[in-house]
Design an enzyme around this catalytic site. Structure first.
Site, PDB file in Angstrom:
ATOM      1  N   GLU A  54      46.762 146.132  60.149  1.00 54.85           N
ATOM      2  CA  GLU A  54      47.872 145.558  59.383  1.00 54.85           C
ATOM      3  C   GLU A  54      48.420 146.617  58.420  1.00 54.85           C
ATOM      4  OE1 GLU A  54      47.785 141.450  57.957  1.00 54.85           O
ATOM      5  OE2 GLU A  54      48.162 142.259  55.953  1.00 54.85           O
ATOM      6  N   TYR A 106      55.382 140.667  55.678  1.00 58.73           N
ATOM      7  CA  TYR A 106      56.725 140.226  55.284  1.00 58.73           C
ATOM      8  C   TYR A 106      56.641 139.827  53.816  1.00 58.73           C
ATOM      9  CZ  TYR A 106      60.908 137.214  55.871  1.00 58.73           C
ATOM     10  OH  TYR A 106      62.133 136.612  55.796  1.00 58.73           O
ATOM     11  N   HIS A 114      55.351 139.741  60.890  1.00 51.81           N
ATOM     12  CA  HIS A 114      55.056 138.555  60.067  1.00 51.81           C
ATOM     13  C   HIS A 114      56.371 137.915  59.606  1.00 51.81           C
ATOM     14  CE1 HIS A 114      50.727 139.697  58.696  1.00 51.81           C
ATOM     15  NE2 HIS A 114      51.006 140.302  59.835  1.00 51.81           N
ATOM     16  N   GLY A 154      53.762 131.354  53.356  1.00 50.37           N
ATOM     17  CA  GLY A 154      54.044 132.191  52.189  1.00 50.37           C
ATOM     18  C   GLY A 154      53.662 131.464  50.912  1.00 50.37           C
ATOM     19  N   ASP A 155      53.743 132.194  49.812  1.00 51.67           N
ATOM     20  CA  ASP A 155      53.407 131.635  48.491  1.00 51.67           C
ATOM     21  C   ASP A 155      54.663 131.558  47.643  1.00 51.67           C
ATOM     22  OD1 ASP A 155      50.548 131.313  48.693  1.00 51.67           O
ATOM     23  OD2 ASP A 155      50.469 133.494  48.841  1.00 51.67           O
ATOM     24  N   TYR A 204      41.561 130.635  56.836  1.00 49.51           N
ATOM     25  CA  TYR A 204      40.842 130.995  55.616  1.00 49.51           C
ATOM     26  C   TYR A 204      39.375 130.586  55.746  1.00 49.51           C
ATOM     27  CZ  TYR A 204      45.688 131.352  54.392  1.00 49.51           C
ATOM     28  OH  TYR A 204      47.009 131.716  54.411  1.00 49.51           O
ATOM     29  N   LYS A 216      46.429 153.020  54.649  1.00 49.83           N
ATOM     30  CA  LYS A 216      45.592 154.219  54.457  1.00 49.83           C
ATOM     31  C   LYS A 216      45.100 154.707  55.807  1.00 49.83           C
ATOM     32  CE  LYS A 216      43.902 153.004  49.916  1.00 49.83           C
ATOM     33  NZ  LYS A 216      42.963 152.076  49.334  1.00 49.83           N
TER      34      LYS A 216
HETATM   35  P1  FAD Z   1      49.890 126.755  55.699  1.00 45.09           P
HETATM   36  O1  FAD Z   1      49.173 126.818  56.981  1.00 45.09           O
HETATM   37  O2  FAD Z   1      51.157 125.995  55.622  1.00 45.09           O
HETATM   38  O3  FAD Z   1      48.853 126.158  54.624  1.00 45.09           O
HETATM   39  C1  FAD Z   1      49.142 126.188  53.238  1.00 45.09           C
HETATM   40  C2  FAD Z   1      48.354 125.080  52.545  1.00 45.09           C
HETATM   41  O4  FAD Z   1      48.914 123.824  52.891  1.00 45.09           O
HETATM   42  C3  FAD Z   1      46.864 125.018  52.945  1.00 45.09           C
HETATM   43  O5  FAD Z   1      46.126 124.653  51.790  1.00 45.09           O
HETATM   44  C4  FAD Z   1      46.835 123.895  53.966  1.00 45.09           C
HETATM   45  O6  FAD Z   1      45.551 123.263  54.025  1.00 45.09           O
HETATM   46  C5  FAD Z   1      47.905 122.960  53.413  1.00 45.09           C
HETATM   47  N1  FAD Z   1      48.555 122.120  54.425  1.00 45.09           N
HETATM   48  C6  FAD Z   1      48.929 122.481  55.669  1.00 45.09           C
HETATM   49  N2  FAD Z   1      49.530 121.440  56.303  1.00 45.09           N
HETATM   50  C7  FAD Z   1      49.521 120.403  55.420  1.00 45.09           C
HETATM   51  C8  FAD Z   1      49.980 119.064  55.468  1.00 45.09           C
HETATM   52  N3  FAD Z   1      50.576 118.558  56.563  1.00 45.09           N
HETATM   53  N4  FAD Z   1      49.821 118.271  54.369  1.00 45.09           N
HETATM   54  C9  FAD Z   1      49.218 118.754  53.248  1.00 45.09           C
HETATM   55  N5  FAD Z   1      48.760 120.036  53.142  1.00 45.09           N
HETATM   56  C10 FAD Z   1      48.908 120.839  54.211  1.00 45.09           C
HETATM   57  N6  FAD Z   1      52.077 136.114  52.853  1.00 45.09           N
HETATM   58  C11 FAD Z   1      53.278 136.745  52.825  1.00 45.09           C
HETATM   59  O7  FAD Z   1      54.083 136.477  51.932  1.00 45.09           O
HETATM   60  N7  FAD Z   1      53.610 137.677  53.779  1.00 45.09           N
HETATM   61  C12 FAD Z   1      52.766 138.016  54.783  1.00 45.09           C
HETATM   62  O8  FAD Z   1      53.098 138.852  55.621  1.00 45.09           O
HETATM   63  C13 FAD Z   1      51.486 137.378  54.829  1.00 45.09           C
HETATM   64  N8  FAD Z   1      50.615 137.674  55.822  1.00 45.09           N
HETATM   65  C14 FAD Z   1      49.402 137.024  55.861  1.00 45.09           C
HETATM   66  C15 FAD Z   1      48.512 137.321  56.900  1.00 45.09           C
HETATM   67  C16 FAD Z   1      47.274 136.702  56.963  1.00 45.09           C
HETATM   68  C17 FAD Z   1      46.314 137.031  58.080  1.00 45.09           C
HETATM   69  C18 FAD Z   1      46.901 135.756  55.964  1.00 45.09           C
HETATM   70  C19 FAD Z   1      45.546 135.105  56.001  1.00 45.09           C
HETATM   71  C20 FAD Z   1      47.792 135.445  54.936  1.00 45.09           C
HETATM   72  C21 FAD Z   1      49.049 136.065  54.869  1.00 45.09           C
HETATM   73  N9  FAD Z   1      49.961 135.788  53.862  1.00 45.09           N
HETATM   74  C22 FAD Z   1      51.176 136.414  53.824  1.00 45.09           C
HETATM   75  C23 FAD Z   1      49.606 134.854  52.782  1.00 45.09           C
HETATM   76  C24 FAD Z   1      50.034 133.397  53.087  1.00 45.09           C
HETATM   77  O9  FAD Z   1      51.441 133.315  53.122  1.00 45.09           O
HETATM   78  C25 FAD Z   1      49.441 132.513  51.978  1.00 45.09           C
HETATM   79  O10 FAD Z   1      48.044 132.508  52.062  1.00 45.09           O
HETATM   80  C26 FAD Z   1      49.992 131.100  51.876  1.00 45.09           C
HETATM   81  O11 FAD Z   1      49.447 130.520  50.671  1.00 45.09           O
HETATM   82  C27 FAD Z   1      49.594 130.162  53.004  1.00 45.09           C
HETATM   83  O12 FAD Z   1      50.246 130.453  54.164  1.00 45.09           O
HETATM   84  P2  FAD Z   1      49.836 129.700  55.535  1.00 45.09           P
HETATM   85  O13 FAD Z   1      50.758 130.162  56.561  1.00 45.09           O
HETATM   86  O14 FAD Z   1      48.383 129.803  55.767  1.00 45.09           O
HETATM   87  O15 FAD Z   1      50.191 128.181  55.092  1.00 45.09           O
END
Ligand code: FAD
Length: 289
Positions: free
Chosen positions: A17, A49, A77, A108-109, A147, A273
């Site tokens: 990555e 992203y 991403h 995303g966050d 996670y 890196k």
């Molecule tokens: P989701 O799968 O939508 O989950 C988010 C939360 O919502 C979880 O707690 C889940 O349990 C909960 N949830 C899901 N569905 C429901 C529902 N129906 N009702 C209630 N709760 C629900 N961030 C970036 O900005 N750019 C990146 O490029 C990026 N790459 C990443 C790559 C990896 C491998 C990982 C592990 C994370 C990455 N992230 C990135 C961070 C990620 O965007 C954050 O961790 C974000 O908080 C969660 O994204 P997600 O796609 O897992 O969300």
């Protein structure tokens, strides 16, 4: 090639990555980094992203360069928080036009300076909705995040159930948040399999080469530091060169153990890196199929 086909063809899929250019990391420098990384023949390189769309164009440009100029497979991403469907489909069309076949679909966050009202401005609440939309309208191999130590907004059982729902929207592979304790990962894998999550679980590994960096990562990702890693940090954390060597050795050990337990996908968080990545790839060369 689609990543789902890589898993059909190969016993082990090793990926890297990188993050796209930003204020502190120029495009030129990243092109140099990418050229060095492809020499280690990863099965694909993923390009992150930026939250809030700050590095949108950087993601496609860098992924396209790696795929179309350097000839290595890529994963672009994409996050959907606060986005309208029209923006997402415009982005995906550009991805398709650049001959990129793999998308990492994320929620995303909430970006700094924003609050939860951002959800009301967008058309997606969770990554699962983005994944459904991508599969209904495009032909990508789609990956999603998971996670092993639970997403911070939920408890583990609920998070797993949401993960199962997400996987059922058409996910070909899942990539984990960074973790340092293989036992936690193995326990998670057991639970996920029992729940019927079938997509390959790619393990995300990050070499710890700097004691300060790990404090930030742990705060961000909430990953546990196991006792053996803590001891390494206590002993070598103050000495940059020793810490780097110890971190490479720890990540190598982690990967060899994961592969020997039947994990088929390893995703190295390179942090752009090249030297640490080179050393780790050298160390695991014997295990590559
Ligand atoms: P989701 O799968 O939508 O989950 C988010 C939360 O919502 C979880 O707690 C889940 O349990 C909960 N949830 C899901 N569905 C429901 C529902 N129906 N009702 C209630 N709760 C629900 N961030 C970036 O900005 N750019 C990146 O490029 C990026 N790459 C990443 C790559 C990896 C491998 C990982 C592990 C994370 C990455 N992230 C990135 C961070 C990620 O965007 C954050 O961790 C974000 O908080 C969660 O994204 P997600 O796609 O897992 O969300």
């Amino acid at each position: 090639m689609k990543i789902k086909d890589l898993f059909e063809k190969k016993e082990h899929v090793i990926s890297f990555e990188i993050f796209p250019p930003n204020r502190n990391f120029s495009e030129e420098k990243l092109r140099e980094v990418s050229a060095k990384l492809v020499k280690h023949q990863p099965d694909f390189i993923s390009v992150t992203y930026g939250a809030g769309g700050t590095t949108k164009s950087g993601t496609i440009e860098m992924a396209s360069h790696i795929k179309n100029t350097l000839g290595t497979e890529v994963l672009a991403h994409l996050t959907c928080i606060g986005s309208k469907k029209s923006e997402i489909h415009r982005f995906l069309k550009e991805v398709e036009d650049n001959n990129i076949q793999n998308i990492m679909a994320l929620r995303g966050d909430i970006p700094l300076g924003e609050d939860s009202s951002i959800y009301d401005r967008g058309d997606y609440r969770y990554a699962s909705e983005l994944i459904r939309d991508i599969n209904d309208n495009h032909d990508f191999s789609v990956g999603a995040a998971y996670y092993p130590e639970t997403h911070h907004e939920n408890n583990d059982l609920i998070d797993l159930i949401h993960l199962k729902n997400k996987a059922e929207q058409g996910v070909d592979f899942l990539i984990s948040q960074v973790f340092f304790d293989n036992n936690i990962f193995m326990e998670f894998r057991e639970k996920a399999r029992k729940l019927g999550i079938k997509a390959p679980l790619i393990a995300g590994v990050m070499p710890v080469t700097n004691a300060v960096q790990i404090q930030k990562i742990v705060a961000l990702c909430r990953s546990e530091i196991p006792e053996n890693l803590q001891k390494i940090l206590d002993k070598y954390g103050h000495d940059h060169d020793s810490m780097k060597k110890a971190g490479i050795a720890y990540a190598t050990q982690q990967i060899i153990e994961l592969l020997s337990h039947g994990i088929r996908g390893i995703h190295l968080y390179t942090m752009n890196k090249t030297d640490t990545t080179r050393e780790i790839m050298k160390n695991i060369d014997f295990a590559r199929g």
